[in-house]
Design a protein around this motif. Structure first.
Motif, PDB file in Angstrom:
ATOM      1  N   LEU A   1      49.087 -24.069  17.533  1.00 33.84           N
ATOM      2  CA  LEU A   1      49.502 -25.133  16.611  1.00 33.84           C
ATOM      3  C   LEU A   1      50.041 -24.542  15.303  1.00 33.84           C
ATOM      4  O   LEU A   1      49.524 -23.535  14.819  1.00 33.84           O
ATOM      5  CB  LEU A   1      48.316 -26.052  16.326  1.00 33.84           C
ATOM      6  CG  LEU A   1      47.694 -26.698  17.562  1.00 33.84           C
ATOM      7  CD1 LEU A   1      46.589 -27.672  17.152  1.00 33.84           C
ATOM      8  CD2 LEU A   1      48.755 -27.440  18.367  1.00 33.84           C
ATOM      9  N   PRO A   2      51.038 -25.209  14.749  1.00 39.45           N
ATOM     10  CA  PRO A   2      51.573 -24.711  13.479  1.00 39.45           C
ATOM     11  C   PRO A   2      50.698 -25.198  12.319  1.00 39.45           C
ATOM     12  O   PRO A   2      51.165 -25.791  11.366  1.00 39.45           O
ATOM     13  CB  PRO A   2      52.971 -25.334  13.435  1.00 39.45           C
ATOM     14  CG  PRO A   2      52.869 -26.560  14.257  1.00 39.45           C
ATOM     15  CD  PRO A   2      51.759 -26.375  15.245  1.00 39.45           C
ATOM     16  N   VAL A   3      49.407 -24.955  12.459  1.00 41.49           N
ATOM     17  CA  VAL A   3      48.430 -25.480  11.496  1.00 41.49           C
ATOM     18  C   VAL A   3      47.397 -24.397  11.252  1.00 41.49           C
ATOM     19  O   VAL A   3      46.920 -23.781  12.202  1.00 41.49           O
ATOM     20  CB  VAL A   3      47.680 -26.698  12.106  1.00 41.49           C
ATOM     21  CG1 VAL A   3      46.521 -27.119  11.225  1.00 41.49           C
ATOM     22  CG2 VAL A   3      48.606 -27.845  12.377  1.00 41.49           C
ATOM     23  N   LYS A   4      47.065 -24.185   9.998  1.00 42.26           N
ATOM     24  CA  LYS A   4      45.946 -23.285   9.717  1.00 42.26           C
ATOM     25  C   LYS A   4      44.817 -24.142   9.156  1.00 42.26           C
ATOM     26  O   LYS A   4      45.058 -25.163   8.514  1.00 42.26           O
ATOM     27  CB  LYS A   4      46.364 -22.238   8.692  1.00 42.26           C
ATOM     28  CG  LYS A   4      47.213 -21.124   9.283  1.00 42.26           C
ATOM     29  CD  LYS A   4      47.228 -19.957   8.318  1.00 42.26           C
ATOM     30  CE  LYS A   4      47.757 -18.666   8.853  1.00 42.26           C
ATOM     31  NZ  LYS A   4      48.781 -18.614   9.782  1.00 42.26           N
ATOM     32  N   SER A   5      43.603 -23.741   9.452  1.00 40.85           N
ATOM     33  CA  SER A   5      42.500 -24.548   8.929  1.00 40.85           C
ATOM     34  C   SER A   5      41.391 -23.631   8.420  1.00 40.85           C
ATOM     35  O   SER A   5      41.337 -22.443   8.753  1.00 40.85           O
ATOM     36  CB  SER A   5      41.982 -25.494  10.005  1.00 40.85           C
ATOM     37  OG  SER A   5      41.165 -24.796  10.896  1.00 40.85           O
ATOM     38  N   VAL A   6      40.512 -24.232   7.659  1.00 40.00           N
ATOM     39  CA  VAL A   6      39.431 -23.458   7.049  1.00 40.00           C
ATOM     40  C   VAL A   6      38.292 -23.305   8.051  1.00 40.00           C
ATOM     41  O   VAL A   6      37.980 -24.215   8.806  1.00 40.00           O
ATOM     42  CB  VAL A   6      38.918 -24.194   5.786  1.00 40.00           C
ATOM     43  CG1 VAL A   6      37.707 -23.471   5.196  1.00 40.00           C
ATOM     44  CG2 VAL A   6      40.033 -24.290   4.766  1.00 40.00           C
ATOM     45  N   GLY A   7      37.703 -22.116   8.041  1.00 43.04           N
ATOM     46  CA  GLY A   7      36.540 -21.898   8.894  1.00 43.04           C
ATOM     47  C   GLY A   7      35.575 -20.988   8.159  1.00 43.04           C
ATOM     48  O   GLY A   7      35.848 -20.557   7.028  1.00 43.04           O
ATOM     49  N   VAL A   8      34.473 -20.678   8.804  1.00 39.24           N
ATOM     50  CA  VAL A   8      33.542 -19.734   8.197  1.00 39.24           C
ATOM     51  C   VAL A   8      33.053 -18.792   9.282  1.00 39.24           C
ATOM     52  O   VAL A   8      32.669 -19.219  10.361  1.00 39.24           O
ATOM     53  CB  VAL A   8      32.393 -20.471   7.454  1.00 39.24           C
ATOM     54  CG1 VAL A   8      31.698 -21.477   8.349  1.00 39.24           C
ATOM     55  CG2 VAL A   8      31.382 -19.493   6.881  1.00 39.24           C
ATOM     56  N   MET A   9      33.166 -17.477   9.000  1.00 39.84           N
ATOM     57  CA  MET A   9      32.679 -16.481   9.959  1.00 39.84           C
ATOM     58  C   MET A   9      31.769 -15.536   9.198  1.00 39.84           C
ATOM     59  O   MET A   9      32.203 -14.903   8.234  1.00 39.84           O
ATOM     60  CB  MET A   9      33.861 -15.724  10.557  1.00 39.84           C
ATOM     61  CG  MET A   9      34.455 -16.421  11.771  1.00 39.84           C
ATOM     62  SD  MET A   9      35.621 -15.366  12.604  1.00 39.84           S
ATOM     63  CE  MET A   9      36.500 -16.561  13.574  1.00 39.84           C
ATOM     64  N   GLY A  10      30.520 -15.436   9.604  1.00 36.62           N
ATOM     65  CA  GLY A  10      29.552 -14.670   8.813  1.00 36.62           C
ATOM     66  C   GLY A  10      29.443 -15.362   7.461  1.00 36.62           C
ATOM     67  O   GLY A  10      29.290 -16.578   7.389  1.00 36.62           O
ATOM     68  N   ASP A  11      29.605 -14.578   6.396  1.00 38.31           N
ATOM     69  CA  ASP A  11      29.545 -15.203   5.074  1.00 38.31           C
ATOM     70  C   ASP A  11      30.926 -15.493   4.522  1.00 38.31           C
ATOM     71  O   ASP A  11      31.078 -15.909   3.394  1.00 38.31           O
ATOM     72  CB  ASP A  11      28.807 -14.269   4.098  1.00 38.31           C
ATOM     73  CG  ASP A  11      27.349 -14.167   4.485  1.00 38.31           C
ATOM     74  OD1 ASP A  11      26.849 -15.139   5.098  1.00 38.31           O
ATOM     75  OD2 ASP A  11      26.742 -13.124   4.215  1.00 38.31           O
ATOM     76  N   GLU A  12      31.920 -15.216   5.341  1.00 42.50           N
ATOM     77  CA  GLU A  12      33.293 -15.294   4.837  1.00 42.50           C
ATOM     78  C   GLU A  12      33.977 -16.609   5.185  1.00 42.50           C
ATOM     79  O   GLU A  12      33.816 -17.122   6.285  1.00 42.50           O
ATOM     80  CB  GLU A  12      34.123 -14.182   5.488  1.00 42.50           C
ATOM     81  CG  GLU A  12      33.576 -12.808   5.293  1.00 42.50           C
ATOM     82  CD  GLU A  12      34.511 -11.971   4.459  1.00 42.50           C
ATOM     83  OE1 GLU A  12      35.715 -12.325   4.415  1.00 42.50           O
ATOM     84  OE2 GLU A  12      34.041 -11.004   3.842  1.00 42.50           O
TER      85      GLU A  12
END
Ligand code: XMP
Length: 517
Positions: free
Chosen positions: A444-455
């Motif tokens: 998808l031409p979409v970026k979204s926010v996520g969380v991996m570890g503490d980042e």
């Protein structure tokens, strides 16, 4: 148009535009009897050229009582072969024979009980009361001259007619659809008892006849063909190879839009199953260069089609000269090019890549032009192609280009390949691959926010799509198990750098399409 006609006997189906016309043809062929679909505008010569031993008049959406309603162009009654009119076809026969056909007061649609005369050759061996599929708003009110009624329902006093001396039959309901309980027996009665057909249309007889025909047509000449790795082109190539061996030059073009390791797999398959050495062309840089900055879906398709033709033309010069070009055209494409209207003619048009340029004049060989897709698979099996090739999901010609909405960049294709591989391997591992018609991932031409570890991450979203379908014309989203979707989603996010979100597409076609572009 095709270079191909079947020389044996056939059942000719005159198409009045029913959504079921192709289904009638397939049901007849499933009984090992060849059937061919002609437009209702076909004249007597065209019908005779198909060696009919029986004629079926299909249903259709028009109202037979209106003046512009499609009619028979040919005097088929003069042919002296048995005729079966289905729904619109029965109404047309009735009008022609002087019956009163009128808008019914009781529109009948769906499953209906009919009582039939089991003494009729059409209903022999079927029960006196049976469930059938009706779909009509017009009904035959009085008997056509010379006919008798052999079935009735509550809303339809004349649900089937026959004229035994002329061997003309009419059914107001649809024997070809699954919901008609004894439809198969009724069709078999028409084919074998009434028309005297022989069950000779088999993969074996087809492949043998076709091999001999190609051999005779080609003689000592050379044949060029493009193979994509899909079911149609591989069956076509193996069949032509069986006929002319090393006179065939199969060309496989890697357009850089294929799935993970696909080019190697296709080349391995071709090398194993063809006598001739396949030509491999790595044109990925050229395709990607020409696609650079192009974001409109149809423009992408056009660029890809044109690039393919240019490369293919160059290969034909390098390896030529050739007199013949073999193509994997299937029967539905032939019907589409002949069709004169009605819903059965509205088949996808955007998939056909533009024609070959003027200076590439070949005689065409289209060995599959008489076959439906399921028959192509059967022939492929008969020719010994492996099941994993025969049962492959369809893959669009423009490949991953239509699964990366918008402009295409190589790193995006590489990322999508990894996601697609995880999804498809997962489906195969869980024995779900063959449960669905087609499955794939879309970047998808979409970026979204996520969380991996503490980042916090800000990465791509991908959509997974899996659909069930019988012909790709309509489709439903596959009800894949939640646990499976969860595992695949985890695996994708953990293993594919750059993806932090996975969504599952739950739209059906229509109103959506299978691909996203
Ligand atoms: P849609 O997206 O129209 O797809 O619902 C129906 C079927 O056709 C395939 N498809 C294509 N095949 N060239 C092809 O050879 C194309 O441009 C193309 N677009 C869609 C699609 O994968 C599905 O099987």
């Amino acid at each position: 148009m095709t270079d191909r006609e079947w020389e044996g006997e056939s059942i000719v189906i005159l198409d009045f535009g029913s959504q079921y016309t192709q289904l009638i043809a397939r049901k007849i062929r499933a009984e090992k009897v060849f059937s061919t679909i002609l437009p209702n505008s076909a004249n007597l010569e065209e019908i005779k050229a198909s060696n009919p031993v029986g004629i079926v008049l299909s249903g259709g959406p028009a109202n037979v009582t209106e003046t512009e309603a499609p009619d028979l162009a040919a005097d088929i009654f003069s042919l002296g072969v048995p005729i079966l009119g289905i729904c619109y076809g029965m109404q047309l026969i009735s009008i022609r024979r002087g019956a009163d056909v009128d808008r019914s007061d009781h529109r009948e649609f769906g499953k209906t009980m009919v009582s039939v005369d089991t003494g009729s050759p059409l209903f022999r061996g079927t029960p006196a009361g049976q469930k059938v599929w009706m779909s009509h708003g017009v009904r035959v009110n009085t008997l056509p001259a010379g006919f008798e009624a052999v079935a009735f329902s509550e809303g339809c006093p004349i649900a089937a007619v026959q004229n035994i001396s002329e061997m003309i039959f009419g059914l107001q309901f649809h024997p070809e659809v699954y919901h008609t309980d004894h439809g198969r027996e009724i069709l078999r009665n028409f084919l074998f008892t009434i028309c005297g057909c022989r069950p000779v249309w088999t993969s074996e007889s087809f492949a043998d006849l076709e091999t001999a025909r190609i051999r005779e047509k080609v003689g000592d000449s050379r044949v060029l063909c493009a193979v994509s790795g899909g079911v149609d082109s591989s069956v076509m190539a193996v069949l032509v190879d069986r006929a002319v061996g090393r006179q065939l030059c199969p060309v496989f073009v890697d357009n850089g839009l294929l799935r993970d390791r696909e080019a190697e797999e296709v080349m391995d398959l071709l090398s194993e199953y063809l006598t001739a050495d396949p030509v491999f062309v790595d044109a990925s840089d050229e395709f990607l260069k020409r696609l650079d900055g192009i974001s409109d879906a149809e423009s992408k398709r056009k660029v890809i089609g044109k690039c393919f033709i240019d490369i293919f033309e160059e290969q034909s010069r390098i390896h030529g000269p050739f007199d013949f070009l073999a193509q994997g055209t299937l029967y539905p494409d032939v019907i589409e090019s002949r069709s004169t209207g009605g819903p059965s003619s509205t088949i996808k048009s955007h998939h056909n890549v533009g024609g070959l340029p003027e200076n590439m004049r070949f005689e065409l060989i289209e060995p599959l032009a008489l076959l439906f897709k399921d028959e192509v698979r059967e022939v492929g099996r008969f020719l010994g192609l492996p099941e994993k090739q025969i049962a492959r999901h369809p893959f669009p010609g423009p490949g991953l280009a239509v699964r990366v909405p918008g402009a295409i960049r190589k790193p995006d294709l590489d990322l999508l390949r990894k996601v697609d591989r995880i999804f498809i391997d997962g489906l195969k591992r869980e024995n779900l691959y063959h449960e669905v018609w087609q499955a794939f991932a879309v970047l998808l031409p979409v970026k979204s926010v996520g969380v991996m570890g503490d980042e916090r991450t800000y990465q791509n979203a991908v959509a997974l799509r899996a659909v069930t379908s019988t012909d790709g014309m309509t489709a439903d989203w596959a009800r894949l198990p939640y646990d499976f979707l969860q595992d695949v989603s985890n695996e994708i996010i953990n293993r594919v750098d750059g993806v932090n979100r996975v969504v599952y597409d739950i739209s059906s076609k229509p109103p959506s399409t299978i691909e996203w572009e």
